[in-house]
Each structure stands twice: as structure tokens, then as C-alpha cells.
Write a protein that holds these residues in place. Structure first.
Motif, PDB file in Angstrom:
ATOM      1  N   PHE A 333      13.910  47.613 -94.054  1.00  0.00           N
ATOM      2  CA  PHE A 333      12.942  48.308 -94.898  1.00  0.00           C
ATOM      3  C   PHE A 333      13.337  49.775 -94.968  1.00  0.00           C
ATOM      4  N   GLY A 334      13.417  50.345 -96.181  1.00  0.00           N
ATOM      5  CA  GLY A 334      13.762  51.759 -96.248  1.00  0.00           C
ATOM      6  C   GLY A 334      13.719  52.326 -97.651  1.00  0.00           C
ATOM      7  N   PHE A 335      13.500  53.643 -97.733  1.00  0.00           N
ATOM      8  CA  PHE A 335      13.494  54.375 -98.998  1.00  0.00           C
ATOM      9  C   PHE A 335      14.860  55.020 -99.200  1.00  0.00           C
ATOM     10  N   ALA A 336      15.288  55.117-100.454  1.00  0.00           N
ATOM     11  CA  ALA A 336      16.551  55.767-100.781  1.00  0.00           C
ATOM     12  C   ALA A 336      16.383  56.584-102.055  1.00  0.00           C
ATOM     13  N   LYS A 337      17.045  57.737-102.084  1.00  0.00           N
ATOM     14  CA  LYS A 337      17.016  58.593-103.272  1.00  0.00           C
ATOM     15  C   LYS A 337      18.137  58.172-104.208  1.00  0.00           C
ATOM     16  N   VAL A 338      17.781  57.757-105.418  1.00  0.00           N
ATOM     17  CA  VAL A 338      18.774  57.361-106.420  1.00  0.00           C
ATOM     18  C   VAL A 338      19.231  58.579-107.206  1.00  0.00           C
ATOM     19  N   SER A 339      18.281  59.437-107.572  1.00  0.00           N
ATOM     20  CA  SER A 339      18.557  60.691-108.275  1.00  0.00           C
ATOM     21  C   SER A 339      17.380  61.621-108.035  1.00  0.00           C
ATOM     22  N   ASP A 340      17.431  62.806-108.613  1.00  0.00           N
ATOM     23  CA  ASP A 340      16.315  63.744-108.453  1.00  0.00           C
ATOM     24  C   ASP A 340      15.030  63.180-109.037  1.00  0.00           C
ATOM     25  N   ASN A 341      15.154  62.308-110.021  1.00  0.00           N
ATOM     26  CA  ASN A 341      13.981  61.766-110.702  1.00  0.00           C
ATOM     27  C   ASN A 341      13.630  60.345-110.279  1.00  0.00           C
ATOM     28  N   GLU A 342      14.413  59.755-109.388  1.00  0.00           N
ATOM     29  CA  GLU A 342      14.190  58.341-109.078  1.00  0.00           C
ATOM     30  C   GLU A 342      14.448  58.039-107.602  1.00  0.00           C
ATOM     31  N   HIS A 343      13.537  57.297-107.000  1.00  0.00           N
ATOM     32  CA  HIS A 343      13.686  56.808-105.634  1.00  0.00           C
ATOM     33  C   HIS A 343      13.478  55.295-105.624  1.00  0.00           C
ATOM     34  N   ARG A 344      13.944  54.662-104.556  1.00  0.00           N
ATOM     35  CA  ARG A 344      13.830  53.204-104.483  1.00  0.00           C
ATOM     36  C   ARG A 344      13.436  52.774-103.076  1.00  0.00           C
ATOM     37  N   LEU A 379       3.179  55.885 -98.902  1.00  0.00           N
ATOM     38  CA  LEU A 379       4.359  56.431 -99.562  1.00  0.00           C
ATOM     39  C   LEU A 379       4.663  57.841 -99.057  1.00  0.00           C
ATOM     40  N   PRO A 380       5.938  58.189 -98.956  1.00  0.00           N
ATOM     41  CA  PRO A 380       6.301  59.573 -98.616  1.00  0.00           C
ATOM     42  C   PRO A 380       5.711  60.541 -99.644  1.00  0.00           C
ATOM     43  N   ARG A 381       5.460  61.752 -99.210  1.00  0.00           N
ATOM     44  CA  ARG A 381       4.803  62.734-100.071  1.00  0.00           C
ATOM     45  C   ARG A 381       5.559  62.935-101.386  1.00  0.00           C
ATOM     46  N   ALA A 382       6.892  62.920-101.330  1.00  0.00           N
ATOM     47  CA  ALA A 382       7.691  63.152-102.534  1.00  0.00           C
ATOM     48  C   ALA A 382       7.502  62.064-103.583  1.00  0.00           C
ATOM     49  N   LEU A 383       7.051  60.873-103.158  1.00  0.00           N
ATOM     50  CA  LEU A 383       6.913  59.754-104.088  1.00  0.00           C
ATOM     51  C   LEU A 383       5.505  59.605-104.640  1.00  0.00           C
ATOM     52  N   VAL A 384       4.538  60.268-104.031  1.00  0.00           N
ATOM     53  CA  VAL A 384       3.140  60.085-104.438  1.00  0.00           C
ATOM     54  C   VAL A 384       2.940  60.476-105.898  1.00  0.00           C
ATOM     55  N   ALA A 385       3.621  61.539-106.339  1.00  0.00           N
ATOM     56  CA  ALA A 385       3.461  61.993-107.719  1.00  0.00           C
ATOM     57  C   ALA A 385       4.286  61.172-108.707  1.00  0.00           C
ATOM     58  N   GLU A 399      13.284  45.230-104.492  1.00  0.00           N
ATOM     59  CA  GLU A 399      13.538  46.631-104.811  1.00  0.00           C
ATOM     60  C   GLU A 399      12.435  47.156-105.724  1.00  0.00           C
ATOM     61  N   ILE A 400      11.779  48.219-105.287  1.00  0.00           N
ATOM     62  CA  ILE A 400      10.702  48.839-106.054  1.00  0.00           C
ATOM     63  C   ILE A 400      11.153  50.240-106.431  1.00  0.00           C
ATOM     64  N   THR A 401      11.094  50.543-107.720  1.00  0.00           N
ATOM     65  CA  THR A 401      11.578  51.820-108.225  1.00  0.00           C
ATOM     66  C   THR A 401      10.414  52.765-108.495  1.00  0.00           C
ATOM     67  N   PHE A 402      10.601  54.023-108.101  1.00  0.00           N
ATOM     68  CA  PHE A 402       9.628  55.093-108.362  1.00  0.00           C
ATOM     69  C   PHE A 402      10.330  56.155-109.193  1.00  0.00           C
ATOM     70  N   ARG A 403       9.646  56.594-110.251  1.00  0.00           N
ATOM     71  CA  ARG A 403      10.296  57.517-111.175  1.00  0.00           C
ATOM     72  C   ARG A 403       9.332  58.617-111.604  1.00  0.00           C
ATOM     73  N   LYS A 404       9.855  59.822-111.753  1.00  0.00           N
ATOM     74  CA  LYS A 404       9.042  60.926-112.227  1.00  0.00           C
ATOM     75  C   LYS A 404       8.647  60.684-113.672  1.00  0.00           C
ATOM     76  N   ASP A 405       7.398  61.021-113.979  1.00  0.00           N
ATOM     77  CA  ASP A 405       6.926  60.932-115.345  1.00  0.00           C
ATOM     78  C   ASP A 405       7.701  61.962-116.173  1.00  0.00           C
ATOM     79  N   ALA A 406       8.200  61.544-117.328  1.00  0.00           N
ATOM     80  CA  ALA A 406       8.990  62.442-118.177  1.00  0.00           C
ATOM     81  C   ALA A 406       8.179  63.631-118.644  1.00  0.00           C
ATOM     82  N   HIS A 407       6.853  63.504-118.674  1.00  0.00           N
ATOM     83  CA  HIS A 407       5.989  64.592-119.151  1.00  0.00           C
ATOM     84  C   HIS A 407       5.482  65.475-118.033  1.00  0.00           C
ATOM     85  N   SER A 408       5.832  65.127-116.770  1.00  0.00           N
ATOM     86  CA  SER A 408       5.321  65.919-115.641  1.00  0.00           C
ATOM     87  C   SER A 408       6.213  67.101-115.357  1.00  0.00           C
TER      88      SER A 408
END
Length: 408
Positions: A333-344, A379-385, A399-408
Motif C-alpha cells: 500500500f502506498g502513495f506515489a507522485k506522478v507529476s505536480d498535478n497528479e498523485h496515485r 489522505l495526505p494533506r497534499a491530496l485533500v484538495a 490504482e486510484i488517481t488524484f488530480r488537481k482541478d484545472a480551475h483551481s
């Protein structure tokens, strides 16, 4: 195995679980004996209400333990401990214990019955975790072997920290504040029947939760904690072992060995058909669990009771290998940073049917449900938003993907 093991910053934790009756207590006790013989200071703990560790070591003729939940010395470098929930509650969390008993008496139970019933389900798990954390902080032991109860209760043990974390974050402060406001009002109007807890109850809960801090990190670190699943070569038991493997992975516990116990010797005669079935089942077990190491143990010629028999059993189980070896060092089980806008988030869920996996989210809480089991993940603080952008099975991993809203 001889020599002195090097000291560790954290103790090695080896959990042993499986369906009831497959020999997990014997595996746990034999593992502890082998570890102590290697020079490591070892304790094997049981928090199953139906304790049998003392019987396994053949320590006493007494039918019931008189140790009151304290560690008992077996030999040099080796202790065992059978958790006594009632003793622990009265000794360390009297305010919590008395309040729950008070509620039950108010509900109509006899005082003695209420004291017995005041032991809430899961308290033995919490107390075992408290001891593990205490021993780790104080450096009391090099290795802690945990003889877990049957599978479903073992799963409650590894999941209960999440439940406690949720209560601390969502309810504890609110409940404490509400009680402090209502308590004087209730007393003024003679409302003792409202049974509001005194502040000592909440203070005891807070103290208990603080003593658990850090134990979840240890349990989820595969270089510290491993779980060894014990099974027998029968189809029904192996199927439960598959489910257990999946659920323990969901809760972040690394499984580093599957022990297949009670293999019948080959030969002609009455049991020849059973031998054929077992041989086929072993091949199936390998296909299910590879590359996790598989250990096979023959059906014993006599009962495994006492240190000498446990030594013999341990030799069959480990041979010349180090029983403390970390055989699977990858976290399930673990979180990984894919890019500045995406975590998994990746969770190993071998055997999970795709149509039975349910995912939902409430702000910082992510819920993963498979069948009757549900895990709440903070969720880690960086992923809550971030938005939950999708989930899929990739081989054995969810695999669950988290992504920054394009309008945020």
C-alpha cells in the motif's frame, strides 16, 4: 542457530494468523523459540480470548493462567504474554471501564454482569497494540511475535487503529465539549440518569490514544512488520487464506510467508487419496501466492507441546534460514507522485473481484470496500484538495488517481 543478533532501532514484529485450528499458535511459539535461540530477546504475545500459549509451552499444570496478563519467562531471551483485558482495563483505564459498566447497570444489568460486559469488542486488540508500542519505545525486545486470533479477529486488530483515528479526528473533542456543557445542567435538574461521563473518562481516552501514536507506522513498514499466514492443504481453508491475504494487504500489512501445515506423508493405504489431493493443493497454493515464500510442514508424529518439541517444529519450519528475515520487503500500500498535478494510490489486491471493489470519498477520508470489509484511509494533506480522478485494477493492484482541478 547461535550467536548474538545486532540491536535494532525498532523491534522486528512478526504476526502469525490463519483460520482457527490450523496450528498458528504452534507456528508462533516455534518461531519465538527459534528467534530466542539465535540470541535475540523475544516475546510472543497472544490477545486471543481463548489463550493457548501457556499450553503450547507446557509451562504449568494450572488450567487457567495466574500471570494476570504479565510477561512470563520461558527461558533465556524468551518470554510469553497472554493479554488479560479485564486486568488491563482495571489497572490502567479505570475511568473508561467504570463508566461503561455504569451505563450497563443503568440499562438493567446486574453489577457483576455489567463489569464483565464492559469489556468492549476490540479492547484486547487495543491493549495488544499498546504493549507492542510500549516495548518498541522502551527497546524491551528485539523481536515481538504476535499469535493472532482467527482471521476475522486478526483483521479487526490491524484495522482498529483507523477506527480510533477517525474517532479522535471527528468526535472526541466534540463529545468532550458537549458532555462538559450538559453535565452541570443535568446535575442541576437531577438528571443523573443521562449518564454523562465525567471528564476523567475523556482524559483516559486521550491518554490511551496518545500511547498508540506511532504503532500504525510500524505495522505498515514491511522492513519492521511481516505477517505469516498459516493454512492447511484443504480447499476451504486455502480459500479463506486467499481472502485473508487480500484483506491484510488492503490494511497495509505485508505477508512474507504462507505456511502450509499438516502435510501427510506419501505412501499407499487409507490416506493415499488425501495425499494426492494435498499434493495437487500445494501446486495450487504456489500458483495463488508466488512469489511469496511457501513453507510446508509435515503432519507431526506427536503433539507439539513443550520447548523441545517446538524447537523440532521450528527446525522443520526454518531449517538454516533466519526466522527474523524480511522475506517480502515491498509495502502492499502506498502513495506515489506522478507529476505536480497528479498523485496515485496503489493497493495490492490480489484475488479481489473487480465488480466487488467499491470506492467513495468524503473530503479527506477515502473509503475502499471489498465484500464485508471496509478501510477508511486518511489522505495526505497534499491530496485533500485534489479530485479523485479515477480508479482501475492494474494486474493485482488497485490504482486510484488524484488530480488537481484545472480551475483551481
Amino acid at each position: 542457530m547461535t550467536g548474538t543478533a545486532p540491536s535494532r532501532a525498532k523491534p522486528r514484529i512478526i504476526m502469525v494468523s490463519g483460520k482457527g485450528g490450523v496450528g498458528k499458535t504452534t507456528v508462533a511459539a516455534a518461531t519465538a523459540v527459534a528467534l530466542a535461540a539465535s540470541g535475540r530477546k523475544t516475546i510472543v504475545m497472544s490477545f486471543d480470548l481463548a489463550h493457548s500459549l501457556a499450553d503450547s509451552f507446557n509451562m504449568s499444570e494450572e488450567l487457567f493462567s495466574t500471570a494476570r496478563g504479565q510477561p512470563v519467562k520461558v527461558r533465556d531471551n524468551l518470554d510469553f504474554q497472554e493479554i488479560d483485558v479485564q486486568e488491563e482495563m482495571q489497572r490502567n483505564w479505570g475511568d473508561v471501564y467504570k463508566y461503561i459498566a455504569y451505563l450497563l447497570i443503568g440499562g438493567g444489568l446486574d453489577g457483576i454482569v455489567a463489569e464483565e460486559a464492559a469489556i468492549m469488542p476490540g479492547m484486547e486488540d487495543i491493549i495488544a497494540l499498546l504493549h507492542i508500542n510500549q516495548y518498541a519505545r522502551e527497546g524491551t525486545y528485539d523481536v515481538i511475535v504476535v499469535d493472532c486470533p482467527p482471521t476475522s479477529e486478526s483483521l479487526r486488530f490491524v484495522s482498529i487503529i483507523g477506527s480510533i483515528d477517525w474517532y479522535v479526528r471527528k468526535r472526541l473533542k466534540i463529545d468532550r465539549r458537549v458532555a462538559s456543557v450538559l453535565r452541570p445542567i443535568a446535575k442541576k435538574f437531577g438528571g443523573e440518569s443521562m449518564m454523562l461521563p465525567e471528564d476523567g473518562y475523556f482524559a483516559a481516552l486521550q491518554s490511551l490514544f496518545e500511547k498508540l501514536e506511532g504503532v500504525e507506522t510500524m505495522l505498515h513498514d514491511p522492513t519492521i512488520t511481516s505477517l505469516r499466514l498459516v493454512t492447511v492443504p484443504d480447499q476451504m481453508v486455502v480459500r479463506e487464506t486467499q481472502r485473508a491475504y487480500m484483506y491484510f494487504n488492503l490494511y497495509g500489512i505485508a505477508i512474507d510467508t504462507v505456511v502450509v501445515n499438516r502435510m501427510l506423508p506419501k505412501g499407499d493405504g487409507y490416506f493415499s487419496h488425501w495425499v494426492e489431493r494435498q499434493t495437487a493443493m500445494i501446486e495450487t497454493v504456489h500458483s495463488y501466492f508466488d512469489p511469496v515464500p511457501i513453507a510446508t510442514i509435515p503432519f507431526q508424529r506427536s503433539e507439539v507441546v513443550g520447548v523441545e518439541r517446538l524447537e523440532e517444529f521450528g527446525a522443520q519450519l526454518y531449517g538454516d534460514a533466519d526466522p527474523a528475515e524480511v522475506r517480502v520487503a515491498t509495502a502492499p500500500f502506498g502513495f506515489a507522485k506522478v507529476s505536480d498535478n497528479e498523485h496515485r494510490l496503489s493497493v495490492q489486491l490480489r484475488f479481489a473481484p473487480k465488480d466487488k471493489v467499491e470506492i467513495s470519498r468524503d473530503n479527506e477520508d477515502l473509503f475502499i470496500r471489498i465484500g464485508t470489509f471496509k478501510r477508511v484511509i486518511l489522505l495526505p494533506r497534499a491530496l485533500v484538495a485534489m479530485q479523485t480522478a479515477g480508479a482501475k485494477m492494474n494486474g493485482d493492484a488497485l490504482e486510484i488517481t488524484f488530480r488537481k482541478d484545472a480551475h483551481s
